[in-house]
Design a protein around this motif. Structure first.
Motif, PDB file in Angstrom:
ATOM      1  N   UNK A   1      19.526  35.811  40.693  1.00  0.00           N
ATOM      2  CA  UNK A   1      18.371  35.597  40.481  1.00  0.00           C
ATOM      3  C   UNK A   1      17.808  36.144  39.331  1.00  0.00           C
ATOM      4  N   UNK A   2      18.481  37.625  38.369  1.00  0.00           N
ATOM      5  CA  UNK A   2      18.254  37.925  37.393  1.00  0.00           C
ATOM      6  C   UNK A   2      18.741  36.921  36.242  1.00  0.00           C
ATOM      7  N   UNK A   3      20.093  36.196  36.800  1.00  0.00           N
ATOM      8  CA  UNK A   3      20.592  35.353  35.511  1.00  0.00           C
ATOM      9  C   UNK A   3      19.417  34.034  35.219  1.00  0.00           C
ATOM     10  N   UNK A   4      18.278  33.769  36.135  1.00  0.00           N
ATOM     11  CA  UNK A   4      17.833  31.961  36.125  1.00  0.00           C
ATOM     12  C   UNK A   4      16.395  33.501  35.048  1.00  0.00           C
ATOM     13  N   UNK A   5      16.285  34.270  34.305  1.00  0.00           N
ATOM     14  CA  UNK A   5      15.536  35.291  34.202  1.00  0.00           C
ATOM     15  C   UNK A   5      14.738  35.303  35.079  1.00  0.00           C
ATOM     16  N   UNK A   6      14.963  36.128  35.565  1.00  0.00           N
ATOM     17  CA  UNK A   6      14.119  37.217  36.167  1.00  0.00           C
ATOM     18  C   UNK A   6      14.284  38.836  35.970  1.00  0.00           C
ATOM     19  N   UNK A   7      13.766  39.926  35.230  1.00  0.00           N
ATOM     20  CA  UNK A   7      13.399  40.893  35.404  1.00  0.00           C
ATOM     21  C   UNK A   7      13.285  41.670  36.292  1.00  0.00           C
ATOM     22  N   UNK A   8      15.035  42.481  36.707  1.00  0.00           N
ATOM     23  CA  UNK A   8      15.163  43.199  38.130  1.00  0.00           C
ATOM     24  C   UNK A   8      15.727  44.883  38.262  1.00  0.00           C
ATOM     25  N   UNK A   9      14.694  45.909  38.265  1.00  0.00           N
ATOM     26  CA  UNK A   9      14.995  46.819  38.625  1.00  0.00           C
ATOM     27  C   UNK A   9      15.181  47.000  40.031  1.00  0.00           C
ATOM     28  N   UNK A  10      16.349  47.664  39.585  1.00  0.00           N
ATOM     29  CA  UNK A  10      17.184  47.935  40.924  1.00  0.00           C
ATOM     30  C   UNK A  10      17.128  49.958  41.764  1.00  0.00           C
ATOM     31  N   UNK A  11      17.465  50.154  42.934  1.00  0.00           N
ATOM     32  CA  UNK A  11      17.373  50.989  43.007  1.00  0.00           C
ATOM     33  C   UNK A  11      18.461  51.546  44.458  1.00  0.00           C
ATOM     34  N   UNK A  12      18.965  52.435  44.004  1.00  0.00           N
ATOM     35  CA  UNK A  12      20.516  52.240  44.795  1.00  0.00           C
ATOM     36  C   UNK A  12      20.810  54.156  44.464  1.00  0.00           C
ATOM     37  N   UNK A  13      21.434  54.647  45.295  1.00  0.00           N
ATOM     38  CA  UNK A  13      21.548  55.865  45.890  1.00  0.00           C
ATOM     39  C   UNK A  13      23.772  55.377  45.149  1.00  0.00           C
ATOM     40  N   UNK A  14      24.039  54.407  45.357  1.00  0.00           N
ATOM     41  CA  UNK A  14      25.312  54.417  45.320  1.00  0.00           C
ATOM     42  C   UNK A  14      25.883  54.186  43.468  1.00  0.00           C
ATOM     43  N   UNK A  15      26.388  54.892  42.972  1.00  0.00           N
ATOM     44  CA  UNK A  15      26.045  54.917  41.619  1.00  0.00           C
ATOM     45  C   UNK A  15      27.659  53.814  40.705  1.00  0.00           C
ATOM     46  N   UNK A  16      28.600  53.460  42.167  1.00  0.00           N
ATOM     47  CA  UNK A  16      29.116  52.375  41.478  1.00  0.00           C
ATOM     48  C   UNK A  16      28.288  50.956  41.570  1.00  0.00           C
ATOM     49  N   UNK A  17      27.478  51.185  42.165  1.00  0.00           N
ATOM     50  CA  UNK A  17      27.015  49.784  43.148  1.00  0.00           C
ATOM     51  C   UNK A  17      26.014  49.574  41.290  1.00  0.00           C
ATOM     52  N   UNK A  18      25.702  50.746  41.073  1.00  0.00           N
ATOM     53  CA  UNK A  18      24.783  50.790  39.969  1.00  0.00           C
ATOM     54  C   UNK A  18      25.635  50.207  38.826  1.00  0.00           C
ATOM     55  N   UNK A  19      26.938  51.062  38.473  1.00  0.00           N
ATOM     56  CA  UNK A  19      27.259  50.898  37.416  1.00  0.00           C
ATOM     57  C   UNK A  19      27.695  49.546  37.016  1.00  0.00           C
ATOM     58  N   UNK A  20      28.663  48.968  38.427  1.00  0.00           N
ATOM     59  CA  UNK A  20      29.013  47.518  38.380  1.00  0.00           C
ATOM     60  C   UNK A  20      28.098  46.122  37.895  1.00  0.00           C
ATOM     61  N   UNK A  21      26.445  46.240  38.892  1.00  0.00           N
ATOM     62  CA  UNK A  21      26.146  45.540  38.923  1.00  0.00           C
ATOM     63  C   UNK A  21      24.481  45.540  37.288  1.00  0.00           C
ATOM     64  N   UNK A  22      24.135  46.503  36.660  1.00  0.00           N
ATOM     65  CA  UNK A  22      22.581  46.990  35.614  1.00  0.00           C
ATOM     66  C   UNK A  22      23.268  46.462  34.624  1.00  0.00           C
ATOM     67  N   UNK A  23      22.223  46.071  33.734  1.00  0.00           N
ATOM     68  CA  UNK A  23      22.665  46.346  32.538  1.00  0.00           C
ATOM     69  C   UNK A  23      22.539  47.467  31.698  1.00  0.00           C
ATOM     70  N   UNK A  24      21.299  48.131  32.442  1.00  0.00           N
ATOM     71  CA  UNK A  24      21.391  49.530  32.238  1.00  0.00           C
ATOM     72  C   UNK A  24      20.684  50.329  33.336  1.00  0.00           C
ATOM     73  N   UNK A  25      21.351  51.985  33.325  1.00  0.00           N
ATOM     74  CA  UNK A  25      21.123  52.395  34.218  1.00  0.00           C
ATOM     75  C   UNK A  25      19.736  53.677  33.860  1.00  0.00           C
TER      76      UNK A  25
END
Lengths: 274, 484
Positions: free
Chosen positions: B435-459
Motif C-alpha cells: 500500500x505504501x509503495x502505491x503512494x500511501x503514507x503509513x504510520x505503523x504502531x508496533x511493540x515489536x522493534x524488529x518488525x519496525x526496524x525491517x519495515x519502517x523508513x524511519x522510527x
C-alpha cells in the motif's frame, strides 16, 4: 489450537427455541381467546341474569356465571382484550420515548445526558404503582390514565437500556471506522445501533408488558383501578373472591388467565435475555 | 527422568474427524518442551488432551504416562486428581484468572491449603516463601490483583498454580499480547520451574519465546507434527519447508524493505501536544508524514501511540498545536487499521454486506471488490460470515480491503498484527508495505522493534513522558521536537 475451535465448541448450544416458543404459544393462546371467544359463542359481558348467579356452564356461557349471573366466558374474553391493549399501548409509547431519549443522551452526552438521567433516576425512586395511581387521579378516563401512568413508569427501563447499549456501541472502533469511511449518523443508526438494541428492546418490551398487566390487575384487585362493571382481570378476582367456596372455578378463571399470560410473556423475555 | 510420556495421543471432534493426528512425546525433568505452531495447528488441543481438559464435544485417544501412572486419554476424568498436584497450568492471561477480591498472598495460600492440604498457618508461610522466591515481598503479597502490575500478577498466578506441588508446568500462549520486555520476564519465570527438577511444556506461536526457553521442540501444523528435535538444531537448520517458513516469518529474519524516495507531505503535525484525561502524552511534536513512507512508532503501552494517530486522523482533538492534512483530498482518504479487527466491523452483519456498503459509498463495482479479494488472497465464501466467524488474519486483511476501497492517502495502522501469528503477520505487513509503495503514507504502531526496524523508513519512540525521539536507518524527514 486454539481459541477458535475450543471457544466455538465450548459455547452453550442455542436454546432460544424452547422457552421462547412455549412463551409465545401461551401468549397467543390467551390473546387468541380474548379476540375469538365472542365470535365463537355470541354473548355480552354485561348482561345480568340473577337467577343464574354462580351457575355452572351451559351453551350460552361455557365457563358458567358469576355472582350477578354474567357470563364468565365473555367477561374473561373482554378482560383479555382490555389489559393487553392498554399494556401494548403503554409499552409502545414508553419504548418509543425510551429509544429516542436514550439515543439522544448517548449521542449528545454532556448536560443533555445528565438532565435525562436525572429525570429517569428520580422517576425510578418513586414506587411504580404509586405513580400510576397519581396519574389515574389526574387523568379523566381510567384506561387513558393507565396508559399514561404506565408509559411514565415503563420508559425509564427502555431509556436506560438504550443509553447503556448505545454508549458502548458509539464508542466502539466499528463506529469510528464507519465514520472514517464517511458514513453518516443514519448509517450508524441502522447498521450499528439498531442491530444491538433491537434484541434488548424485545426483552424489555415483554417484561414491560408483563409489568403493565400485573399493575392493572393489582390496582383492580385493591379496587382502585378499573371501575365495575368493566371486566378486568384483577377486578374479576376480587369480585369473585367472596364466593370461592360456592364457585371455586369461577374465581380460578381470571387467575389462570392472568397466570398464563404473564408466564408466557416472562418466558419470552427470559429466553431472549440469555 | 521422564515426567510425562504420551503415546499416540490423538484428538477427534464429534463427527470423528481427526483434529490432532497421533502424537508421541516425552517431557523430561529439567528440559523444556516447546510446541510451536500457528493458530489452528492443534497445539492447544494436544496440551488439553494431555491434561484431560478437552471440551466435552471433543474426545481423545492414546496413552499418557504422568507421575508413574498410566492414563487413558479417552477417559479425561482419570486426570482430575493430577490437576494442581502433578500438572499445573499457567493460564493464558493470568491477571484475568486471579480472584479480584482476594489479596495476592491469600490466593497462593489457598492453593497450598486446599490442594496440598497444609494447615492454614503453614499454608500462609509457604505462600509468603513462594512469593518471596519470585521477588514479591510482604507488601506486594497484601495487594489486590488490580493493584499489581501485569508482571507481578503473572508471578502470583504462577505461584498459585505451582502451590499444589506440581512438577509439570503447562503454559499455553503465555506471552499473548505482551511486549518484548515482558516476554523475557515470562521466559525467566517459566525457566524457574525447571531449576528444581520440574518439567515445562510451553505452547506458543512466539518464536522469540521458544528461542529463550530452548530445550526440545515440536512443530505442529494442521494437527500433525511437522518436525521435532532439539530446538537449537531445528532453529539453526530446519528440515521441513513449513518450519523454514515459520522461522522466516520472525521479523528479526525479514529482509529490510527497500527504501524509496518519499513523495510530498500528506499529514503534518506542528508543535503537537496530545493528551488523554488531562495528561499530556506527547508534547510539542513536529512531524511530517510523506506519501509512500512507512513511519514506525513504538513505546510502552499508554504512552500515547494511539492518541497521536487519532489526532493525525482528526478523531481526537490535540490539546495544543495543529494538524495539517494535504489539501484537495477527501477526508475518507485518511484511514485506520485496528488492533482487534473483530471490534472494527458491525458485529451482527455479514462481512460481505458491510463491504458492499463501503463499495457503494465509494462507487466501486462488485468486480473491483472481487479483484481485491483475490489480490489479498481471501476466499469469497468469507463474505457470508460474520466478523467473529473468520480468523484474525483473514479479518485483518478484510479490514485492509475495506480501507483500500476508500483509496487511502494516509493509513494509521494501530498494532495491526499484534494478535496474529508470525506467518499471518508477515502477510499483513507485506500488504501494508505494498500500500505504501502505491503512494500511501503509513504510520505503523508496533511493540515489536524488529518488525519496525525491517519495515519502517524511519522510527519514532514515544517515551511515555511526553517525549519522542527518532531512530532509524535514515534521518527523519524533519527534526523531532522533544520538549517535555
Amino acid at each position: 489450537m486454539s481459541g477458535a475451535l475450543a471457544a466455538s465448541g465450548a459455547a452453550p448450544p442455542r436454546r432460544r427455541a424452547g422457552g421462547f416458543a412455549v412463551g409465545a404459544a401461551l401468549v397467543l393462546v390467551t390473546l387468541g381467546f380474548g379476540v375469538l371467544a365472542p365470535l365463537v359463542v355470541a354473548g355480552d359481558p354485561f348482561t345480568q341474569s340473577l337467577t343464574k348467579a354462580l351457575g355452572g356452564p351451559d351453551a350460552a356461557a361455557p365457563f358458567g356465571y358469576d355472582h350477578l349471573g354474567r357470563s364468565l366466558f365473555h367477561r374473561l374474553a373482554h378482560a383479555l382484550r382490555l389489559s393487553p391493549a392498554i399494556a401494548a399501548a403503554a409499552v409502545a409509547t414508553a419504548g418509543a420515548a425510551g429509544l429516542l431519549l436514550g439515543g439522544l443522551a448517548a449521542a449528545r452526552g454532556g448536560w443533555v445526558d445528565r438532565a435525562l438521567t436525572l429525570v429517569a433516576d428520580a422517576l425510578l425512586a418513586l414506587p411504580g404503582l404509586l405513580l400510576v395511581l397519581i396519574v389515574l387521579a389526574i387523568m379523566p378516563g381510567t384506561a387513558l390514565g393507565f396508559w399514561a401512568g404506565l408509559s411514565l413508569v415503563l420508559w425509564v427501563e427502555f431509556f436506560r437500556l438504550t443509553r447503556a447499549t448505545s454508549r458502548a456501541v458509539l464508542a466502539s472502533p466499528a463506529v469510528e471506522a464507519s465514520r472514517l469511511l464517511g458514513f453518516g449518523p443514519l448509517y450508524v443508526l441502522r447498521r450499528h445501533l439498531w442491530p444491538e438494541i433491537a434484541p434488548v428492546m424485545l426483552t424489555a418490551a415483554a417484561f414491560g408488558a408483563a409489568t403493565a398487566i400485573m399493575a392493572i390487575a393489582a390496582l383492580g384487585f385493591v379496587s382502585v383501578g378499573m371501575r365495575a362493571p368493566t371486566p378486568e382481570l384483577g377486578l374479576m378476582m376480587v369480585e369473585l373472591l367472596p364466593y370461592w367456596r360456592e364457585a371455586p372455578f369461577a374465581l380460578l378463571t381470571p387467575v389462570i388467565a392472568t397466570f398464563t399470560l404473564l408466564l408466557g410473556l416472562i418466558l419470552m423475555a427470559g429466553d431472549r435475555a440469555r | 527422568m521422564t515426567l510425562l510420556q504420551a503415546d499416540d495421543v490423538a484428538v477427534f471432534d464429534a463427527s470423528g474427524r481427526a483434529l490432532v493426528h497421533p502424537v508421541s512425546l516425552r517431557l523430561d525433568a529439567g528440559a523444556p518442551l516447546v510446541v510451536l505452531g500457528e493458530t489452528g495447528s492443534g497445539k492447544s488441543l494436544l496440551a488439553q488432551a494431555l491434561m484431560g481438559t478437552l471440551p466435552p464435544e471433543l474426545w481423545a485417544r492414546g496413552r499418557v504416562r504422568i507421575a508413574e501412572a498410566e492414563h487413558d486419554a479417552a477417559q479425561p476424568q482419570g486426570f482430575r486428581r493430577l490437576w494442581g498436584r502433578a500438572v499445573a497450568v499457567l493460564p493464558q492471561e493470568p491477571w484475568l484468572s486471579l480472584d479480584p477480591l482476594m489479596r495476592a498472598r491469600a490466593q497462593v495460600a489457598e492453593a497450598h491449603a486446599l490442594v496440598r492440604g497444609l494447615a492454614p498457618v503453614a499454608a500462609r508461610r509457604a505462600a509468603a516463601a513462594d512469593l518471596a522466591a519470585l521477588g514479591l515481598g510482604d507488601e506486594a503479597g497484601r495487594r489486590y490483583p488490580h493493584e499489581l502490575s501485569g508482571g507481578m500478577a503473572q508471578r502470583v498466578a504462577f505461584a498459585a498454580a505451582r502451590a499444589g506441588g506440581a512438577r509439570i508446568v503447562v503454559a499455553d500462549e503465555p506471552t499473548k499480547g505482551l511486549d518484548a520486555a515482558r516476554r523475557d520476564e515470562v521466559a525467566r519465570l517459566l525457566t524457574r520451574a525447571l531449576e528444581t527438577g520440574g518439567g515445562l511444556l510451553a505452547i506458543t506461536h512466539d518464536l522469540a519465546l521458544a528461542q529463550l526457553l530452548g530445550g526440545r521442540l515440536i512443530v505442529m501444523r494442521e494437527g500433525a507434527v511437522v518436525e521435532s528435535g532439539p530446538l537449537a538444531e531445528i532453529f539453526a537448520a530446519p528440515q521441513a519447508d513449513y518450519t523454514q517458513k515459520l522461522l522466516d516469518a520472525d521479523p528479526a529474519r525479514w529482509p529490510r524493505r527497500a527504501r524509496r524516495a518519499a513523495g510530498p507531505s500528506v499529514v503534518e503535525g506542528r508543535r503537537l501536544t496530545v493528551s488523554r484525561g488531562g495528561r499530556a502524552l506527547v508534547e510539542g511534536l513536529d512531524l511530517t508524514l510523506r506519501a509512500g513512507e512507512i513511519v514506525g512508532v513504538s513505546g510502552p503501552s499508554g504512552c500515547g501511540k494511539s492518541s497521536l494517530g487519532d489526532a493525525l486522523l482528526g478523531l481526537h482533538a490535540p490539546a495544543c498545536g495543529a494538524v495539517r492534512r494535504i489539501e484537495g483530498v477527501a477526508r475518507t482518504a485518511f484511514q485506520k487499521l485496528y488492533q482487534d479487527p473483530v471490534s472494527a466491523f458491525p458485529r451482527r452483519r455479514a462481512l460481505g454486506a458491510t463491504l458492499a456498503d463501503v463499495a457503494r459509498r465509494f462507487g466501486r463495482r462488485r468486480a473491483e471488490v472481487e479483484a481485491l479479494l483475490a489480490r489479498l488472497d481471501l476466499a469469497p465464501a468469507l463474505l457470508a460470515r460474520r466478523p467473529e466467524q473468520v480468523s484474525g488474519g483473514e479479518l485483518q486483511r478484510l479490514a485492509l480491503l475495506r480501507v483500500m476501497l476508500a483509496e487511502p492517502r494516509f493509513l494509521f495502522a494501530d498494532e495491526p498484527t499484534s494478535r496474529l501469528d508470525p506467518i499471518t503477520q508477515r502477510g499483513v505487513i507485506d500488504l501494508i508495505a505494498t500500500l505504501a509503495e502505491e503512494g500511501c503514507s503509513v504510520l505503523l504502531v508496533s511493540h515489536d522493534a524488529a518488525l519496525l526496524d525491517r519495515t519502517a523508513d524511519w522510527r519514532m519512540a514515544l517515551g511515555g513522558h511526553g517525549t519522542a525521539e527518532a531512530a532509524g536507518r535514515a534521518a527523519p524527514a524533519v527534526a523531532l521536537g522533544a520538549a517535555g
